[in-house]
Scaffold this motif. Structure first.
Motif, mmCIF file in Angstrom:
data_model
loop_
_atom_site.group_PDB
_atom_site.id
_atom_site.type_symbol
_atom_site.label_atom_id
_atom_site.label_comp_id
_atom_site.label_asym_id
_atom_site.label_seq_id
_atom_site.Cartn_x
_atom_site.Cartn_y
_atom_site.Cartn_z
ATOM 1 N N ASP A 19 34.977 43.856 56.459
ATOM 2 C CA ASP A 19 34.084 43.433 55.377
ATOM 3 C C ASP A 19 34.915 43.180 54.123
ATOM 4 N N PRO A 20 35.470 41.984 53.987
ATOM 5 C CA PRO A 20 36.355 41.719 52.853
ATOM 6 C C PRO A 20 35.678 41.736 51.494
ATOM 7 N N ALA A 21 34.370 41.560 51.446
ATOM 8 C CA ALA A 21 33.675 41.441 50.169
ATOM 9 C C ALA A 21 33.267 42.774 49.563
ATOM 10 N N ARG A 22 33.267 43.839 50.342
ATOM 11 C CA ARG A 22 32.786 45.114 49.802
ATOM 12 C C ARG A 22 33.775 45.701 48.806
ATOM 13 N N PRO A 23 33.303 46.491 47.844
ATOM 14 C CA PRO A 23 34.224 47.142 46.911
ATOM 15 C C PRO A 23 35.146 48.108 47.645
ATOM 16 N N LEU A 24 36.382 48.208 47.193
ATOM 17 C CA LEU A 24 37.309 49.190 47.746
ATOM 18 C C LEU A 24 37.772 50.167 46.671
ATOM 19 N N VAL A 25 38.214 49.645 45.517
ATOM 20 C CA VAL A 25 38.666 50.498 44.415
ATOM 21 C C VAL A 25 37.941 50.079 43.136
ATOM 22 N N THR A 26 37.253 51.034 42.536
ATOM 23 C CA THR A 26 36.673 50.851 41.204
ATOM 24 C C THR A 26 37.393 51.821 40.289
ATOM 25 N N TYR A 27 38.049 51.289 39.260
ATOM 26 C CA TYR A 27 38.910 52.110 38.403
ATOM 27 C C TYR A 27 38.343 52.222 36.997
ATOM 28 N N TYR A 28 38.327 53.449 36.489
ATOM 29 C CA TYR A 28 37.933 53.715 35.112
ATOM 30 C C TYR A 28 39.079 54.413 34.383
ATOM 31 N N ASP A 30 38.961 56.391 30.931
ATOM 32 C CA ASP A 30 38.042 56.800 29.873
ATOM 33 C C ASP A 30 38.731 57.034 28.543
ATOM 34 N N ALA A 31 40.056 56.780 28.494
ATOM 35 C CA ALA A 31 40.745 56.776 27.205
ATOM 36 C C ALA A 31 40.676 55.398 26.548
ATOM 37 N N THR A 32 40.492 54.354 27.360
ATOM 38 C CA THR A 32 40.493 52.984 26.830
ATOM 39 C C THR A 32 39.169 52.256 27.044
ATOM 40 N N GLY A 33 38.308 52.795 27.917
ATOM 41 C CA GLY A 33 37.059 52.111 28.240
ATOM 42 C C GLY A 33 37.204 51.063 29.330
ATOM 43 N N GLU A 34 38.379 51.003 29.958
ATOM 44 C CA GLU A 34 38.620 49.996 30.994
ATOM 45 C C GLU A 34 37.833 50.305 32.262
ATOM 46 N N ARG A 35 37.287 49.272 32.873
ATOM 47 C CA ARG A 35 36.691 49.354 34.201
ATOM 48 C C ARG A 35 37.120 48.126 34.986
ATOM 49 N N VAL A 36 37.662 48.353 36.170
ATOM 50 C CA VAL A 36 38.080 47.266 37.056
ATOM 51 C C VAL A 36 37.522 47.551 38.437
ATOM 52 N N GLU A 37 36.918 46.559 39.060
ATOM 53 C CA GLU A 37 36.452 46.723 40.440
ATOM 54 C C GLU A 37 37.142 45.689 41.319
ATOM 55 N N LEU A 38 37.744 46.163 42.406
ATOM 56 C CA LEU A 38 38.438 45.294 43.346
ATOM 57 C C LEU A 38 37.771 45.379 44.711
ATOM 58 N N SER A 39 37.393 44.235 45.228
ATOM 59 C CA SER A 39 36.904 44.175 46.605
ATOM 60 C C SER A 39 38.070 44.394 47.566
ATOM 61 N N VAL A 40 37.756 44.577 48.827
ATOM 62 C CA VAL A 40 38.818 44.701 49.833
ATOM 63 C C VAL A 40 39.712 43.469 49.792
ATOM 64 N N ALA A 41 39.114 42.278 49.707
ATOM 65 C CA ALA A 41 39.897 41.040 49.716
ATOM 66 C C ALA A 41 40.792 40.936 48.490
ATOM 67 N N THR A 42 40.274 41.266 47.314
ATOM 68 C CA THR A 42 41.074 41.186 46.095
ATOM 69 C C THR A 42 42.199 42.214 46.116
ATOM 70 N N PHE A 43 41.881 43.426 46.534
ATOM 71 C CA PHE A 43 42.903 44.464 46.631
ATOM 72 C C PHE A 43 43.993 44.057 47.631
ATOM 73 N N ALA A 44 43.580 43.545 48.784
ATOM 74 C CA ALA A 44 44.547 43.124 49.796
ATOM 75 C C ALA A 44 45.426 41.983 49.292
ATOM 76 N N ASN A 45 44.875 41.118 48.453
ATOM 77 C CA ASN A 45 45.669 40.040 47.877
ATOM 78 C C ASN A 45 46.742 40.594 46.938
ATOM 79 N N TRP A 46 46.374 41.562 46.114
ATOM 80 C CA TRP A 46 47.357 42.221 45.253
ATOM 81 C C TRP A 46 48.445 42.903 46.091
ATOM 82 N N VAL A 47 48.031 43.538 47.178
ATOM 83 C CA VAL A 47 49.008 44.207 48.049
ATOM 84 C C VAL A 47 49.959 43.195 48.666
#
Length: 250
Positions: A19-28, A30-47
């Motif tokens: 399931d390439p479209a499902r979320p794999l890593v959601t990163y917060y 809380d010192a900066t307010g950053e939130r990033v969500e990577l699907s399996v496909a996006t994470f695998a592309n970075w890898v």
């Protein structure tokens, strides 16, 4: 996962096939307010891009040791899986002077200079941003990785029975990482689709497992939180609800 998964990189390939479209890593952060969500496909592309950088531009080979001087962060998770893809030993918090190459965040650059091999620096800025000025003696990951190929093939097969991960004085093979991740997933009650929230640091097996390996092995996902102590009262409960968290760790 499937029965043929013997390394963390194998687990990622199975997740991508399932399931390439499902979320794999959601990163917060809380010192900066950053939130990033990577699907399996996006994470695998970075890898894939990072593994191509590691194998190609940095000339890393199976068995080489990489000192990984990064906090619990989505880009750290990418580097862990890229090392597994190439067959490089990810030595988390390892001694740069004893490593073949080093990957450092902005707070550990001075220590990282002890490495006589290739040095990579990560600014850890929101959206994977680059340094305003590349640190002397380093290549800036955010500058180098975008041009890398979107698919990765190792020059040599990765042996699952060779060392793959070193952390807190323990060294594990790829097969051992997978086996321990599966055991942890079962112990936490993780199953396909589970959402695990982890505020644990990446300085020991428990943090690495909860923050990456166990959810990946189970076919679930992780909500990886840094600086959880900065959340306002009631903030954690709101996040658990908003992110549909099913299990918490740390």
């Amino acid at each position: 996962m499937n029965a043929n998964d013997r390394t963390p990189a194998d687990l990622l390939r199975s997740a991508l096939a399932a399931d390439p479209a499902r979320p794999l890593v959601t990163y917060y952060d809380d010192a900066t307010g950053e939130r990033v969500e990577l699907s399996v496909a996006t994470f695998a592309n970075w890898v894939a891009k990072t593994a191509n950088l590691l194998q190609g531009d940095l000339a890393a080979e199976p068995g080489d040791r990489l000192a990984l001087l990064l906090p619990a962060h989505w880009q750290t998770a990418v580097w862990l899986l890229a090392c597994s893809s190439v067959g490089v030993v990810a030595d988390v918090g390892g001694d740069p002077a004893r490593a073949d190459l080093v990957v450092s965040g902005p707070d550990t650059l001075q220590a990282a200079r002890a490495c006589s091999g290739e040095r990579v620096a990560l600014a850890l800025r929101p959206l994977g941003g680059r340094f305003p000025q590349t640190p002397d003696g380093f290549v800036d990951y955010a500058v180098e990785v975008p041009s890398q190929g979107d698919r990765f093939a190792p020059y040599a097969p990765v042996d699952p029975d060779e060392p793959a991960l070193a952390v807190a004085g323990a060294e594990l093979t790829g097969a051992e990482v997978v086996a321990r991740a599966l055991d942890d997933a079962a112990g936490l009650g993780l199953s396909a689709g589970a959402r695990l929230l982890s505020g644990l640091p990446y300085d020991g097996w428990d943090g690495l497992s909860a923050g990456l390996y166990a959810p990946l092995a189970a076919g679930g996902s992780v909500v990886l939180c840094r600086h959880l102590d900065r959340l306002a009262e009631g903030g954690l409960e709101k996040r658990v609800e908003a992110e549909r968290v099913t299990v918490t760790a740390g």
